[in-house]
Design a protein around this motif. Sequence first.
Motif, mmCIF file in Angstrom:
data_model
loop_
_atom_site.group_PDB
_atom_site.id
_atom_site.type_symbol
_atom_site.label_atom_id
_atom_site.label_comp_id
_atom_site.label_asym_id
_atom_site.label_seq_id
_atom_site.Cartn_x
_atom_site.Cartn_y
_atom_site.Cartn_z
ATOM 1 N N HIS A 234 41.634 57.976 16.805
ATOM 2 C CA HIS A 234 42.147 56.909 17.658
ATOM 3 C C HIS A 234 41.130 56.549 18.730
ATOM 4 O O HIS A 234 40.368 57.393 19.198
ATOM 5 C CB HIS A 234 43.456 57.343 18.332
ATOM 6 N N THR A 235 41.124 55.288 19.141
ATOM 7 C CA THR A 235 40.227 54.833 20.194
ATOM 8 C C THR A 235 40.815 55.157 21.561
ATOM 9 O O THR A 235 41.966 54.819 21.852
ATOM 10 C CB THR A 235 39.978 53.315 20.097
ATOM 11 N N ALA A 236 40.017 55.808 22.405
ATOM 12 C CA ALA A 236 40.430 56.155 23.763
ATOM 13 C C ALA A 236 39.388 55.617 24.733
ATOM 14 O O ALA A 236 38.191 55.872 24.564
ATOM 15 C CB ALA A 236 40.564 57.672 23.912
ATOM 16 N N TYR A 237 39.832 54.877 25.730
ATOM 17 C CA TYR A 237 38.905 54.253 26.672
ATOM 18 C C TYR A 237 38.687 55.130 27.903
ATOM 19 O O TYR A 237 39.587 55.821 28.366
ATOM 20 C CB TYR A 237 39.424 52.880 27.098
ATOM 21 N N ALA A 238 37.443 55.081 28.407
ATOM 22 C CA ALA A 238 37.106 55.834 29.613
ATOM 23 C C ALA A 238 37.742 55.169 30.827
ATOM 24 O O ALA A 238 37.867 53.943 30.894
ATOM 25 C CB ALA A 238 35.598 55.900 29.781
ATOM 26 N N LEU A 239 38.121 55.987 31.797
ATOM 27 C CA LEU A 239 38.757 55.500 33.011
ATOM 28 C C LEU A 239 37.804 55.660 34.197
ATOM 29 O O LEU A 239 37.221 56.725 34.402
ATOM 30 C CB LEU A 239 40.052 56.273 33.290
ATOM 31 N N SER B 234 34.465 56.678 43.634
ATOM 32 C CA SER B 234 34.755 55.382 44.262
ATOM 33 C C SER B 234 36.162 54.885 43.980
ATOM 34 O O SER B 234 36.525 53.780 44.384
ATOM 35 C CB SER B 234 33.735 54.310 43.818
ATOM 36 N N ALA B 235 36.960 55.683 43.264
ATOM 37 C CA ALA B 235 38.364 55.346 42.998
ATOM 38 C C ALA B 235 38.514 53.931 42.441
ATOM 39 O O ALA B 235 39.368 53.153 42.875
ATOM 40 C CB ALA B 235 39.193 55.502 44.264
ATOM 41 N N LEU B 236 37.684 53.585 41.449
ATOM 42 C CA LEU B 236 37.714 52.237 40.894
ATOM 43 C C LEU B 236 38.852 52.022 39.907
ATOM 44 O O LEU B 236 39.115 50.892 39.509
ATOM 45 C CB LEU B 236 36.371 51.919 40.218
ATOM 46 N N PHE B 237 39.510 53.102 39.487
ATOM 47 C CA PHE B 237 40.662 52.955 38.593
ATOM 48 C C PHE B 237 41.882 53.626 39.224
ATOM 49 O O PHE B 237 41.801 54.743 39.735
ATOM 50 C CB PHE B 237 40.397 53.583 37.227
ATOM 51 N N ARG B 238 43.027 52.928 39.194
ATOM 52 C CA ARG B 238 44.278 53.475 39.696
ATOM 53 C C ARG B 238 45.347 53.315 38.615
ATOM 54 O O ARG B 238 45.525 52.225 38.056
ATOM 55 C CB ARG B 238 44.712 52.759 40.965
#
Length: 378
Positions: free
Chosen positions: A318-323, A257-261
């Motif tokens: 390190h903390t890495a967030y999902a995209l 759904s291309a919710l992150f750009r």
Amino acid sequence: MRRYIVQKDLMEENIRLVQQAAGTALLYGVLKVNGYGLGLESMARMLAAQGIDHFAVTEPSDVMAVCGFGLPVAEVLLMRPVTEPETLDKLLPLPVTFSVGSSEDAEALSQAGQRTHITPQAHIQVDTGLGRFGFTAGKPEVIRRIYEQYEDIHFTGIYTHFTCGANRRLTERQFQRFQGTVKALEQAGITVGLRHCASSPALFHYPEARLDAVRIGSALLGRIPEGERFGLKPVGVCEATIDEVKTLPAGMTVGYSALFRAEHDMKTATVCVGAVNGVGMEVGGGKKDFSVSIQALLRQAVHLVRRRKGLCANVNGHTAYALGVVCTEAVILDVTGIDCRQGDRVLISMNPLYQRRMECVWIDSRADESAEKNSGPV
């Protein structure tokens, strides 16, 4: 490599906090959905080691399994009705308490008792708003007739299920319905026995509902709303490895759904665990009342704001967030500024209730200092 790691010592502490909160109430250890994804036998043995010998399950096969582990089992509450004659006949010789939520349930159980010459033990289920199983609250005369008509069933308790034990307003409404039904039955001369309605969230958020017994599952895993406020800690984490590291150019989208750009060039890591393994999965689906849905969405929005950027992982400390949206079999992490490469270990927070295709490994961080040092916060 992907697996779910469970820390025994953290679960032991959660169990201690649950027992303390339950007080004198009987504690049912809930083992539904393969022990909340951690393994039915492993969870049963963990609870038994902490002195818990009353269990609750949702499947007849789980009753037979729990009774076959060689553990001290005082009772297994089967939290859904069973009417199949063959299944009832197999269960009756076991220390099982059946659930009766309709006249059909009672009739089937009565006939099974007559066939096997074993007196069935049962709890009455009352539907106070979940809409699943049980006699409708507010109609105690219907339940009273069940007690009077089926004297060959030993009714030892009565219970209900809350829709959201962490929501005091909703829980209070259901609790009053349940209490009103119980009071009407007692005034009619019925001995209802054990009264129980508190699940994990209600035990901590609405302790007034503790009554004679509590049914606890998710709190054992440290997975209830605001659980940390009560000292509960998540006991497990998904461990996997990075499958690909690449640079994502500015303007590129991520996920379904291309919710992150990407607003700028980013370094990303792809890890092959996703929705099929339970990562990022939440309960949903079905038709919804518009007003109720809006309230639920607002609660989720507040929850996301509090968690800031949502689903995250630990990559080399390190903390890495999902995209974007978690893919079926992969999650893409923002590792910009993090030194990492293919094959590096990743720890991802997830609800094991939905996990599949994954080995479950139990460790004790008190005995394995290296595991505790390498895990880090997620």
